[in-house]
Scaffold this active site. Structure first.
Site, PDB file in Angstrom:
ATOM      1  CE1 TYR A 117      37.538   3.488 -36.409  1.00  0.00           C
ATOM      2  CE2 TYR A 117      38.702   2.286 -38.122  1.00  0.00           C
ATOM      3  CZ  TYR A 117      38.430   3.469 -37.446  1.00  0.00           C
ATOM      4  OH  TYR A 117      39.065   4.633 -37.824  1.00  0.00           O
ATOM      5  CB  CYS A 118      31.391   2.003 -36.045  1.00  0.00           C
ATOM      6  SG  CYS A 118      30.751   0.881 -34.774  1.00  0.00           S
ATOM      7  CD  GLN A 119      33.015   7.094 -31.409  1.00  0.00           C
ATOM      8  OE1 GLN A 119      33.293   7.511 -32.524  1.00  0.00           O
ATOM      9  NE2 GLN A 119      33.777   7.357 -30.362  1.00  0.00           N
ATOM     10  N   GLY A 121      31.082  -0.312 -31.966  1.00  0.00           N
ATOM     11  CA  GLY A 121      30.918  -1.686 -32.415  1.00  0.00           C
ATOM     12  C   GLY A 121      29.580  -2.042 -33.010  1.00  0.00           C
ATOM     13  CE1 TYR A 146      39.965   7.266 -33.216  1.00  0.00           C
ATOM     14  CE2 TYR A 146      38.289   8.633 -32.180  1.00  0.00           C
ATOM     15  CZ  TYR A 146      39.576   8.473 -32.665  1.00  0.00           C
ATOM     16  OH  TYR A 146      40.474   9.516 -32.588  1.00  0.00           O
TER      17      TYR A 146
END
Length: 155
Positions: A117-119, A121, A146
């Site tokens: 995951y990231c901030q 997608g 996130y």
């Protein structure tokens, strides 16, 4: 300039790519790398509810591909920070080297419990492409990232 040649699911990156402030799907990918993209065996995206149900299982491997400063500012509990720019190299480390560098067990290509995951997608989608190209065809990503996690957790 980036030259990408696609044929029969083979991607060749001819020149080094640069984000230039706007990351693209091949940002941080090494030049002259050859990737064999395999389709995922499972659905490639994980929702908030799916991720929450995975947590009771200690086998989930949750990797945050954001930058270290973003990770330090807040992250999903139990996740390990492997920045997108280091992901390809990290996945090629031996199991011992990976554990020493990141403090967790190295993912294996056949693992079905790998989630990145990231901030929001975008970077995790790029990470997923890299992982699939390296043979981690069962890896998935939390497309909401996130931001979505925080929104759900605050409710």
């Amino acid at each position: 300039m980036l030259l990408v040649l696609c044929a029969l699911s083979v991607v060749v990156v001819a020149e080094e790519t640069h984000c230039g402030g706007t990351p693209d799907r091949l940002c941080d990918v090494k030049p002259e790398a050859v990737y064999y993209k395999e389709p995922p065996i499972t659905d490639s995206e994980v929702s908030y509810m799916q991720l929450k149900t995975m947590f009771p299982s200690s086998s989930i491997q949750l990797f945050d591909v954001r930058n270290p400063d973003e990770f330090e500012a807040g992250h999903i509990p139990g996740s390990t920070n492997v920045p997108l720019g280091e992901l390809q190299e990290a996945l090629r480390l031996s199991s011992d080297q990976f554990k020493q560098r990141f403090g967790v067990r190295a993912p294996h290509k056949e693992d079905s419990s790998i989630v990145v995951y990231c901030q929001r997608g975008r970077r995790s989608a790029t990470a997923l492409d890299i992982m699939w190209a390296l043979g981690f065809s069962r890896a998935r990503h939390y497309a909401g990232g996130y931001s979505d996690w925080v929104q759900h957790e605050e409710q």
